[in-house]
Each structure stands twice: as C-alpha cells, then as structure tokens.
Scaffold this motif. Structure first.
Motif, PDB file in Angstrom:
ATOM      1  N   TYR A  66      -8.520 -46.990 -46.863  1.00 51.01           N
ATOM      2  CA  TYR A  66      -9.342 -45.782 -46.886  1.00 51.01           C
ATOM      3  C   TYR A  66     -10.671 -46.047 -47.591  1.00 51.01           C
ATOM      4  O   TYR A  66     -11.737 -45.613 -47.134  1.00 51.01           O
ATOM      5  N   ALA A  67     -10.628 -46.777 -48.699  1.00 53.00           N
ATOM      6  CA  ALA A  67     -11.859 -47.123 -49.410  1.00 53.00           C
ATOM      7  C   ALA A  67     -12.797 -47.917 -48.509  1.00 53.00           C
ATOM      8  O   ALA A  67     -14.024 -47.736 -48.550  1.00 53.00           O
ATOM      9  N   THR A  68     -12.232 -48.776 -47.674  1.00 54.67           N
ATOM     10  CA  THR A  68     -13.042 -49.566 -46.750  1.00 54.67           C
ATOM     11  C   THR A  68     -13.776 -48.678 -45.757  1.00 54.67           C
ATOM     12  O   THR A  68     -14.966 -48.871 -45.480  1.00 54.67           O
ATOM     13  N   ILE A  69     -13.078 -47.683 -45.205  1.00 50.05           N
ATOM     14  CA  ILE A  69     -13.706 -46.760 -44.256  1.00 50.05           C
ATOM     15  C   ILE A  69     -14.849 -45.995 -44.924  1.00 50.05           C
ATOM     16  O   ILE A  69     -15.949 -45.879 -44.389  1.00 50.05           O
ATOM     17  N   VAL A  70     -14.592 -45.458 -46.105  1.00 48.38           N
ATOM     18  CA  VAL A  70     -15.607 -44.682 -46.823  1.00 48.38           C
ATOM     19  C   VAL A  70     -16.821 -45.541 -47.140  1.00 48.38           C
ATOM     20  O   VAL A  70     -17.979 -45.143 -46.904  1.00 48.38           O
ATOM     21  N   LEU A 112      -9.321 -42.108 -38.131  1.00 49.16           N
ATOM     22  CA  LEU A 112      -8.932 -42.747 -39.384  1.00 49.16           C
ATOM     23  C   LEU A 112      -9.167 -41.807 -40.567  1.00 49.16           C
ATOM     24  O   LEU A 112      -8.286 -41.615 -41.413  1.00 49.16           O
ATOM     25  N   TRP A 113     -10.354 -41.233 -40.614  1.00 48.36           N
ATOM     26  CA  TRP A 113     -10.691 -40.322 -41.714  1.00 48.36           C
ATOM     27  C   TRP A 113      -9.713 -39.155 -41.780  1.00 48.36           C
ATOM     28  O   TRP A 113      -9.204 -38.816 -42.851  1.00 48.36           O
ATOM     29  N   VAL A 129      -9.937 -41.856 -54.057  1.00 47.91           N
ATOM     30  CA  VAL A 129     -10.872 -42.560 -53.175  1.00 47.91           C
ATOM     31  C   VAL A 129     -11.809 -41.566 -52.509  1.00 47.91           C
ATOM     32  O   VAL A 129     -13.029 -41.768 -52.426  1.00 47.91           O
ATOM     33  N   HIS A 130     -11.232 -40.456 -52.022  1.00 49.75           N
ATOM     34  CA  HIS A 130     -12.044 -39.434 -51.364  1.00 49.75           C
ATOM     35  C   HIS A 130     -13.052 -38.837 -52.337  1.00 49.75           C
ATOM     36  O   HIS A 130     -14.231 -38.669 -52.004  1.00 49.75           O
ATOM     37  N   ARG A 131     -12.596 -38.527 -53.528  1.00 47.07           N
ATOM     38  CA  ARG A 131     -13.473 -37.923 -54.534  1.00 47.07           C
ATOM     39  C   ARG A 131     -14.636 -38.855 -54.876  1.00 47.07           C
ATOM     40  O   ARG A 131     -15.794 -38.434 -54.939  1.00 47.07           O
ATOM     41  N   ASP A 132     -14.318 -40.128 -55.109  1.00 46.16           N
ATOM     42  CA  ASP A 132     -15.359 -41.094 -55.457  1.00 46.16           C
ATOM     43  C   ASP A 132     -16.370 -41.246 -54.322  1.00 46.16           C
ATOM     44  O   ASP A 132     -17.584 -41.342 -54.557  1.00 46.16           O
ATOM     45  N   GLY A 133     -15.861 -41.281 -53.085  1.00 44.03           N
ATOM     46  CA  GLY A 133     -16.749 -41.417 -51.939  1.00 44.03           C
ATOM     47  C   GLY A 133     -17.663 -40.215 -51.793  1.00 44.03           C
ATOM     48  O   GLY A 133     -18.865 -40.349 -51.516  1.00 44.03           O
TER      49      GLY A 133
END
Length: 212
Positions: A66-70, A112-113, A129-133
């Motif tokens: 997920y981090a990779t996508i963001v 994916l998202w 991860v979502h929050r950081d992105g």
C-alpha cells in the motif's frame, strides 16, 4: 492462469520490490482476501518461506504494498513540477492536472487503492500508511498554494492555507474517483480542465483553466 513474474536476484531491496509487485498484482486481480501468501508466492515464482524471510507476516507485505502505491502516485504527480520556467500558478495547475490524468487516473490503480482502503479501518498499519500519505499530499498542496499566493502578492495564515489544501484535495479526490471508475464518460483532458477551473474558483486565482 495468472502470469508469473520473473523474480530477480539482484539484491535484497530488488527482491523485496519484486514481492511487493507480485502482491499488487494479486490484490488488483482478487482483492485483499485473495492476496494470500500462497498466491503471492505463485505469482512471484518463489516459495512461501522466502516471502517470510523478507516479510515475517502477510500484514507487513500488505503495508509495504500500500505504501508503494501511495508513494508512486505522489511521485508521478510531483514529476509534473520538473523543469524550469513555470510560474507558481502554472506549477499548481500542472500538479492538479497530473492527478487527474493517466497514469494516476487508472482503473487498476483505483482497484488497488479501494482494496487497501476497505481494509484500513480495521488495520492500524494500513490506516497509518493512508494517514501519512494524505498528510504528505496535503502538505505539498499547501506549499504550492502558498507559493502561488505569494507570487500574486496575497497573504494567508497557516490555518487558511490548510483549509485551502483540504478543499483542493477534495476536488482532486472526487474527480479522480470518477475518472478511474468511468473514464469513458469523459473527453481527453476534461477532468483536468474541470479540476483546474474548480481550484481557480476556490482559491480566486488564474491558472489558465476554463472560465466556463
């Protein structure tokens, strides 16, 4: 049958990335629940044991994927700022447009998202991860807006810049979802033009967008 990825053996980081890409393939095709360690291993052409060598738990691998996508989406948008000669307003407009065109507007990316977002409410690691992105993206918007205002001789305190960034992010998010889910309903460049025009109205600036 899903095509296997070629698992490269060039180094630890490259191997980790190969496993992440195999995970993204599985999530895109079968959702989070379908991205089992066995399915990922089959896609990558490795053993489940080797996956656990790099990622002790499946959750660790999903978090990295997920981090990779963001990070990839953000990097693609930031690439629009490369080069010289752009005014601050033009840089902001380019950033908005980049988020509303390919390769960021893409059905697979949205799949994916959506898959990760659907799991994030119950998974603190994915939620982080979502929050950081989100915060990183919003901070970038704040910076671009502040530059644009400064070049126009306008001032705005931190609170106002934050609210502007939240509003612009909402415009981008809404149009991005529509473009990913029903891209055939829009003409080439239409979403980007609408996004720029909408941001112009919210911020009261001219980025060269539509005035309709």
């Amino acid at each position: 049958m899903a095509e296997r990825r070629k698992f490269r053996r060039e180094g630890e980081e490259r191997r980790r990335q190969d496993l992440i890409e195999a995970t993204l393939d599985c999530v895109a095709e079968n959702g989070i629940e379908g991205a089992t360690v066995r399915a990922i291993a089959l896609r990558a052409g490795v053993t489940a044991g080797l996956i656990r060598h790099y990622f002790p738990a499946k959750e660790d691998l999903l978090q990295a994927a997920y981090a990779t996508i963001v990070e990839r989406m953000t990097a693609q948008a930031l690439a629009s700022l490369d080069g010289t000669g752009k005014t601050p307003a033009a840089r902001l407009g380019a950033f908005v447009a980049a988020n509303l065109t390919a390769p960021i507007v893409d059905a697979r990316v949205f799949s994916l998202w959506a898959g990760f977002i659907g799991r994030a409410h119950a998974d603190p690691a994915l939620s982080a991860v979502h929050r950081d992105g989100y915060i990183g993206f919003r901070d970038r918007l704040e910076h671009l807006i502040a530059e644009t205002f400064a070049s126009a001789g306008r001032t705005a305190d931190a609170g106002r810049l934050r609210r502007h960034a939240i509003a612009v992010n909402a415009i981008i998010d809404g149009l991005w979802i529509e473009g990913c889910m029903a891209g055939d309903l829009f003409e080439t460049g239409e979403l980007a033009a609408i996004g720029i025009a909408s941001v112009e109205r919210v911020l009261g600036i001219d980025m060269g967008g539509e005035n309709a």
